[in-house]
Design a protein around this motif. Sequence first.
Motif, PDB file in Angstrom:
ATOM      1  N   GLY A  64       0.810  -1.167   0.069  1.00 16.48           N
ATOM      2  CA  GLY A  64      -0.033  -0.168   0.185  1.00 16.48           C
ATOM      3  C   GLY A  64       0.939   1.276  -0.111  1.00 16.48           C
ATOM      4  N   CYS A  81       1.625   5.982   6.328  1.00 14.25           N
ATOM      5  CA  CYS A  81       2.098   4.799   7.170  1.00 14.25           C
ATOM      6  C   CYS A  81       2.976   4.506   7.856  1.00 14.25           C
ATOM      7  CB  CYS A  81       2.171   3.803   5.749  1.00 14.25           C
ATOM      8  SG  CYS A  81       2.581   2.073   6.402  1.00 14.25           S
ATOM      9  N   TYR A  82       2.681   3.778   9.270  1.00 18.48           N
ATOM     10  CA  TYR A  82       3.786   3.616  10.325  1.00 18.48           C
ATOM     11  C   TYR A  82       5.001   3.176   9.539  1.00 18.48           C
ATOM     12  CZ  TYR A  82       1.972  -0.948  10.860  1.00 18.48           C
ATOM     13  OH  TYR A  82       1.418  -2.245  10.242  1.00 18.48           O
ATOM     14  N   TYR A 126      -7.549  -4.124   3.362  1.00 21.05           N
ATOM     15  CA  TYR A 126      -7.669  -4.757   2.046  1.00 21.05           C
ATOM     16  C   TYR A 126      -8.859  -5.761   2.055  1.00 21.05           C
ATOM     17  CZ  TYR A 126      -3.199  -3.187   0.436  1.00 21.05           C
ATOM     18  OH  TYR A 126      -2.313  -2.120  -0.028  1.00 21.05           O
TER      19      TYR A 126
HETATM   20 FE1  SF4 Z   1      -0.053  -0.959   4.161  1.00 20.66          FE
HETATM   21 FE2  SF4 Z   1      -1.356  -0.399   6.415  1.00 20.66          FE
HETATM   22 FE3  SF4 Z   1       0.700   0.943   5.675  1.00 20.66          FE
HETATM   23 FE4  SF4 Z   1      -1.194   1.349   4.532  1.00 20.66          FE
HETATM   24  S1  SF4 Z   1      -0.944   1.838   6.356  1.00 20.66           S
HETATM   25  S2  SF4 Z   1       0.807   1.180   3.431  1.00 20.66           S
HETATM   26  S3  SF4 Z   1      -2.292  -0.677   4.519  1.00 20.66           S
HETATM   27  S4  SF4 Z   1       0.497  -0.998   6.391  1.00 20.66           S
END
Ligand code: SF4
Length: 341
Positions: A92, A97-98, A175
Motif C-alpha cells: 500500500g 503509514c507507520y 484490504y
Molecule cells: Fe500498508 Fe497499512 Fe501502511 Fe497502508 S498503513 S501502506 S495498508 S501497512
Amino acid sequence: MEPFIPQLVYIEPRAIEYPLGKELKDKFEKMGIEIRETTSHNQVRNIPGDTENQKYRNAKSTLVVGVRKTLKFDTSKPSAEYAIPLATGCMGHCHYCYLQTTMGDKPYIRTYVNIEEIFEQAEKYIREREPEITRFEAACTSDIVGLDHLTHSLKKAIEFIGETTLGRLRFVTKYHYVDHLLDAKHNGNTRFRFSLNSNYVIKNFEPGTSPFEKRIEAAGKVAKANYPLGFILAPLYRHSEWEQGYLELFERLEATLPSYAIKDLTFELIQHRFTKTAKKIIEKRYPKTKLEMDESKRKYKWGKYGRGKYVYQNEEADELREKVEGYIKHYFPQSKIEYFT
Ligand code: SF4
C-alpha cells in the motif's frame, strides 16, 4: 482493483526447503514473474529504479520469500502479548503509514515460509502462560491480508490458533481480499479488524489499498463468517465536511453488518498525528500530498525518549472524539470503544 502481484521476487535458497517456499517458487515461475536468488534479505539492494523514490515504489512491488531465523517474537503490548511474524512490509501507499518510519530502509515485502516453526514457537509461548490467554498480533509489521491470497499463511495461522484453547489471534487490514479466509476454522479465536475511514480520507491518502465500499462489504462477509469483528478508525482526520464523511461510514456499516454480529464489535479510535521525522518522509515520498501537517495548528504531545508528536488541539480532538463516539453509540450501542488516542 486487483490483488497484489509482485513484479520481482527474491528467494532465499533455504526457503525452497520448506513446502511453502517451494510452492511459491513454482507459482511465481508459472506466472512468469522474474525470480532472483538472494542469500539474505539484507542483500536485496539492487532494486531497480533511477531515483530513490522510484526504488521505493519498486521495492513495494518486490516480494522476498525467506526464512524467519529469529524465533523470538517481539512483544506487542497492550493489545496482544506477542507479534506473530508472518510477513513484513506492505504494497500500500498510505501517506501516513507507520512502516515508513519503522521500516524505512526495508520497504520491500517479505514473507516467511517456515510457518510450522513459527507456530511451534507460538505454542511454547501459549504453554508458558497457561492458564492465561495469550494473544498474538499478526499485523504489526505488514498488512497481512493484502498478501495472504498468495501465501495463505494467515489462513493457516487462523486455523492453528483456532485449535488452541488459550491462544487468540488479531490483525487489522485495509484490504478486502478476504474470500479465502471465510471458511477458515477460526473457532472464534481470531478477531478480524478492518481499518476504516471516511471515503475522503481513503481516496486521498490511502492509494494502493481497497476502496471504502469494498472494505465495508468485506467486513460484512467476515461478520457473516462469525469472526469476532473490530474496527480501527485511524487516522481520524478533520477534512472539510468530516462530520458528514464519518456519518456516512457508520450508516454504511449499519446497513451492511448482520444484526447478530454487532453485539461483540470493538472500535479503536486514533486521531491523526505526525512526528517531525514522519512529516519529512511523507513530504519526500508523496510530495503532492494534501495531508495537513502544519505544526502551528497542532498541539505538541511529549512522548517517550523526547520523541513527541503533533496531535489536534484539545478542543478539536474533543470535538472529533465526541462526534465519532456519538455515532458509535447511536449505530452500535452494544459495541465496545477500546480507546481514543
Ligand atoms: Fe500498508 Fe497499512 Fe501502511 Fe497502508 S498503513 S501502506 S495498508 S501497512
